[in-house]
Design an enzyme around this catalytic site. Sequence first.
Site, PDB file in Angstrom:
ATOM      1  N   LEU A 137       0.876  -1.171   0.000  1.00  0.00           N
ATOM      2  CA  LEU A 137       0.000   0.000   0.000  1.00  0.00           C
ATOM      3  C   LEU A 137       0.913   1.220   0.000  1.00  0.00           C
ATOM      4  CD1 LEU A 137      -3.273   0.607   1.909  1.00  0.00           C
ATOM      5  CD2 LEU A 137      -1.442   2.310   2.120  1.00  0.00           C
ATOM      6  N   ASP A 192      -8.047  11.334   1.583  1.00  0.00           N
ATOM      7  CA  ASP A 192      -7.264  12.430   2.154  1.00  0.00           C
ATOM      8  C   ASP A 192      -6.813  11.983   3.545  1.00  0.00           C
ATOM      9  OD1 ASP A 192      -6.348  14.723   3.424  1.00  0.00           O
ATOM     10  OD2 ASP A 192      -7.788  16.031   2.411  1.00  0.00           O
ATOM     11  N   ASN A 242       4.552   7.463   2.012  1.00  0.00           N
ATOM     12  CA  ASN A 242       5.290   8.427   1.189  1.00  0.00           C
ATOM     13  C   ASN A 242       4.628   9.810   1.169  1.00  0.00           C
ATOM     14  OD1 ASN A 242       6.913   9.400  -1.337  1.00  0.00           O
ATOM     15  ND2 ASN A 242       4.764   9.477  -1.945  1.00  0.00           N
ATOM     16  N   TYR A 251       8.581  21.358   8.665  1.00  0.00           N
ATOM     17  CA  TYR A 251       8.907  20.247   7.757  1.00  0.00           C
ATOM     18  C   TYR A 251      10.083  19.448   8.309  1.00  0.00           C
ATOM     19  CZ  TYR A 251      10.247  17.663   3.575  1.00  0.00           C
ATOM     20  OH  TYR A 251      10.566  16.653   2.693  1.00  0.00           O
ATOM     21  N   LYS A 289      10.122  15.502   9.695  1.00  0.00           N
ATOM     22  CA  LYS A 289      10.955  14.461   9.101  1.00  0.00           C
ATOM     23  C   LYS A 289      11.913  13.878  10.143  1.00  0.00           C
ATOM     24  CE  LYS A 289       9.102  14.467   5.026  1.00  0.00           C
ATOM     25  NZ  LYS A 289       8.253  13.331   4.613  1.00  0.00           N
TER      26      LYS A 289
HETATM   27  N1  LIG Z   1      10.954  16.133  -3.801  1.00  0.00           N
HETATM   28  C1  LIG Z   1      11.919  16.243  -2.912  1.00  0.00           C
HETATM   29  O1  LIG Z   1      12.907  16.932  -3.129  1.00  0.00           O
HETATM   30  C2  LIG Z   1      11.848  15.465  -1.620  1.00  0.00           C
HETATM   31  C3  LIG Z   1      13.015  15.390  -0.847  1.00  0.00           C
HETATM   32  C4  LIG Z   1      12.998  14.673   0.340  1.00  0.00           C
HETATM   33  C5  LIG Z   1      11.839  14.050   0.752  1.00  0.00           C
HETATM   34  N2  LIG Z   1      10.706  14.149  -0.004  1.00  0.00           N
HETATM   35  C6  LIG Z   1       9.494  13.477   0.492  1.00  0.00           C
HETATM   36  O2  LIG Z   1       9.021  12.596  -0.484  1.00  0.00           O
HETATM   37  C7  LIG Z   1       7.617  12.417  -0.343  1.00  0.00           C
HETATM   38  C8  LIG Z   1       6.940  12.599  -1.694  1.00  0.00           C
HETATM   39  O3  LIG Z   1       7.152  13.939  -2.101  1.00  0.00           O
HETATM   40  P1  LIG Z   1       7.296  14.372  -3.636  1.00  0.00           P
HETATM   41  O4  LIG Z   1       8.454  15.257  -3.706  1.00  0.00           O
HETATM   42  O5  LIG Z   1       7.218  13.202  -4.524  1.00  0.00           O
HETATM   43  O6  LIG Z   1       6.012  15.344  -3.764  1.00  0.00           O
HETATM   44  P2  LIG Z   1       4.674  15.325  -4.626  1.00  0.00           P
HETATM   45  O7  LIG Z   1       4.960  14.957  -6.043  1.00  0.00           O
HETATM   46  O8  LIG Z   1       3.994  16.604  -4.350  1.00  0.00           O
HETATM   47  O9  LIG Z   1       3.872  14.112  -3.986  1.00  0.00           O
HETATM   48  C9  LIG Z   1       3.166  14.202  -2.782  1.00  0.00           C
HETATM   49  C10 LIG Z   1       2.141  13.086  -2.786  1.00  0.00           C
HETATM   50  O10 LIG Z   1       1.428  13.116  -1.534  1.00  0.00           O
HETATM   51  C11 LIG Z   1       0.023  13.139  -1.811  1.00  0.00           C
HETATM   52  N3  LIG Z   1      -0.680  13.872  -0.771  1.00  0.00           N
HETATM   53  C12 LIG Z   1      -0.492  15.164  -0.405  1.00  0.00           C
HETATM   54  N4  LIG Z   1      -1.367  15.502   0.564  1.00  0.00           N
HETATM   55  C13 LIG Z   1      -2.129  14.387   0.810  1.00  0.00           C
HETATM   56  C14 LIG Z   1      -3.212  14.110   1.668  1.00  0.00           C
HETATM   57  N5  LIG Z   1      -3.689  15.028   2.509  1.00  0.00           N
HETATM   58  N6  LIG Z   1      -3.753  12.867   1.652  1.00  0.00           N
HETATM   59  C15 LIG Z   1      -3.275  11.922   0.797  1.00  0.00           C
HETATM   60  N7  LIG Z   1      -2.259  12.115  -0.049  1.00  0.00           N
HETATM   61  C16 LIG Z   1      -1.694  13.349  -0.053  1.00  0.00           C
HETATM   62  C17 LIG Z   1      -0.098  13.838  -3.176  1.00  0.00           C
HETATM   63  O11 LIG Z   1      -1.269  13.419  -3.857  1.00  0.00           O
HETATM   64  P3  LIG Z   1      -2.652  14.228  -3.925  1.00  0.00           P
HETATM   65  O12 LIG Z   1      -2.321  15.668  -4.117  1.00  0.00           O
HETATM   66  O13 LIG Z   1      -3.323  13.589  -5.106  1.00  0.00           O
HETATM   67  O14 LIG Z   1      -3.339  13.910  -2.638  1.00  0.00           O
HETATM   68  C18 LIG Z   1       1.116  13.262  -3.891  1.00  0.00           C
HETATM   69  O15 LIG Z   1       0.794  12.003  -4.445  1.00  0.00           O
HETATM   70  C19 LIG Z   1       7.174  13.420   0.733  1.00  0.00           C
HETATM   71  O16 LIG Z   1       7.031  12.764   1.970  1.00  0.00           O
HETATM   72  C20 LIG Z   1       8.327  14.410   0.766  1.00  0.00           C
HETATM   73  O17 LIG Z   1       8.446  15.045   2.016  1.00  0.00           O
HETATM   74  C21 LIG Z   1      10.686  14.848  -1.182  1.00  0.00           C
END
Ligand SMILES: NC(=O)c1ccc[n+]([C@@H]2O[C@H](COP(=O)([O-])OP(=O)(O)OC[C@H]3O[C@@H](n4cnc5c(N)ncnc54)[C@H](OP(=O)(O)O)[C@@H]3O)[C@@H](O)[C@H]2O)c1
Length: 262
Positions: free
Chosen positions: A8, A62, A89, A156, A160
Amino acid sequence: MVTYTSALVTGASSGIGQSLARCLAAQGTGVVVVARRGDRLERLAEELRGRSGASVEVLAADLCVPEDLATVTKRLTDPDRPIDLLVNNAGAGSRPPRPLADQPLDHELGKVELNVLAPLRLTHAALSVMIPRRHGGILNVSSIAGFLPQPQGATYAATKAFLTSMTETVHCEARKSGVHATVVCPGFVRRGEGGADGGMRSVRLPEFVWLDRDEVAREAIRAVCAGKPVCIPGWQYRTAITLSRVLPRVLSRRGFERLWGH
Ligand SMILES: NC(=O)c1ccc[n+]([C@@H]2O[C@H](COP(=O)([O-])OP(=O)(O)OC[C@H]3O[C@@H](n4cnc5c(N)ncnc54)[C@H](OP(=O)(O)O)[C@@H]3O)[C@@H](O)[C@H]2O)c1
């Protein structure tokens, strides 16, 4: 190496979560994809079924809405359709970057709900079914931001830090029961199309800091299958974190301040 048959994945509608779902389906793991944007999940499900023949289930939810979170928890713990890998994630980042004093409080509390409370509840639920089965994996997506202060991203970074610490402890507590908890701590990852705030391409950073989301997903899955507690993708971030552990805290804090452009 452990293999998982059904996962999941939260936050699978874009970015790293989408890559994680693709990577799992490609290796034959059935996936339940969770996020708010059901249309994007349906498109992903269609693509994955066509490409790999893996079973894909869409669960639009959500994670900050208690009823939706209860539905996800129920699916995660369903004894008739067992899930043996939970991937927490979904997460909200530090955008717009601002000092804590200038952030609306509700905005910050929302990050705590999504980045801390939802994975805590789902991890707890997963352990309640995986430990008796003596099999299971939990992969939590944290960030290098959890290792040191992140000016303009206080909540944030703190969320984390919680997730990294919780996962490492769960790793110690559960591994003798056959359950592996792994935390993946990426640095800057290009999200691609559909990510929050349109991705982070606008942030001006040297090319070498950027990680590829598919590579991050592959490394993270290899780590949880190998039973590793912590996965830091990319040589540049492994070096930075190792240095931050040996340098006096004041120096590594200054380094992080520069990295975050403060
Ligand atoms: N990108 C980076 O540089 C980076 C670096 C370190 C760590 N991370 C971590 O990696 C993870 C994924 O981030 P990403 O960068 O891939 O960002 P992203 O593309 O914005 O993805 C975030 C995901 O979380 C979902 N989401 C957001 N709010 C939600 C809610 N209330 N309920 C259910 N789903 C929700 C979004 O889908 P919906 O909008 O459809 O709900 C989307 O699928 C996060 O935990 C982030 O902190 C990212």
